[in-house]
Design a protein around this motif. Structure first.
Motif: not given
Ligand SMILES: CC(C)(COP(=O)(O)OP(=O)(O)OC[C@H]1O[C@@H](n2cnc3c(N)ncnc32)[C@H](O)[C@@H]1OP(=O)(O)O)[C@@H](O)C(=O)NCCC(=O)NCCS
Length: 203
Positions: A24, A92, A94, A100-102, A104-105, A128, A131-132, A134
């Protein structure tokens, strides 16, 4: 790259706060926060003491190193003197070099599964809007729930974990943990961040 998501342990606390601060610590976010430093690492620290749900404090590791974290806290929807308990998602984080490598997902998908398993009814939070969705989050207005002041906007989102759960509080307003009260916490955040930086320098 293998991503492992597991529960946070006490010995992870320092590392988790460090990656939260790093995630952050970007200009736009600090400007918007209006405190002059990132505050999410303080939130994580404070949530572990009150209103955070430790079973829903998860870390993501790569090669045994923690590179991401997510936590949920207790929140509620109030309507006509009734209270419906819900989860509030966040922060959350990362680590920037792993974004951007999965990761967070992986954290969010595991969190949703765990929260369902634990019997929670719904998640509501501010985040955001790009982002969410998905993961199945939709605007809270779809559930006829507004923020504590009666407003709705695209960054206020939610998801039912038990179908129909939020219809129990249709027309209600969402209240987060007291730790989100800026007036109360501004000075605590600054002090925490200054001490946090000193500890990092001398370790
Ligand atoms: C936001 C954050 C948690 C996302 O985690 P991440 O590990 O970088 O994201 P993922 O790799 O899991 O992204 C999954 C998908 O969402 C997309 N995505 C990632 N970040 C996005 C963003 N900021 N906006 C829109 N889409 C995004 C990715 O492209 C990816 O899509 P793909 O299927 O094409 O790969 C992370 O970037 C972060 O810690 N940011 C700084 C702190 C922060 O802003 N936290 C959230 C505040 S609401």
């Amino acid at each position: 790259m293998e991503i492992i998501v597991r529960n946070e342990n006490k010995k992870d606390y320092g590392r988790v706060e460090e990656i939260t601060r790093k995630a952050f610590a970007y200009h736009e976010r600090i400007e918007r926060g209006g405190i002059g430093c990132p505050y999410e690492h303080w939130m994580v620290n404070e949530l572990r003491k009150r209103d955070g749900i430790l079973e829903l404090s998860l870390v993501a590791t790569v090669n045994d190193e923690i590179v991401g974290h997510i936590i949920c806290s207790k929140a509620e929807v109030r309507k006509d003197g009734n209270i419906l308990p819900v989860l509030n998602l966040g922060p959350i984080s990362v680590l920037p070099e792993y974004q951007r490598l999965g990761i967070g997902k992986a954290l969010i998908n595991e969190l949703i599964l765990k929260a369902k398993d634990l019997g929670y009814g719904a998640i509501l939070f501010f985040g955001r809007p790009e982002y969410y969705p998905q993961f199945g989050f939709v605007e809270a207005s779809e559930f006829f729930i507004s923020d504590s002041e009666g407003y709705n906007y695209d960054s206020f989102m939610g998801m039912e974990l038990i179908p129909g759960y939020l219809s129990l509080a249709k027309g209600g307003r969402f209240y987060e943990s007291d730790i989100y009260n800026d007036d109360l916490n501004r000075e605590s955040v600054k002090k925490f961040d200054a001490e946090f930086n000193r500890a990092l320098i001398f370790n």
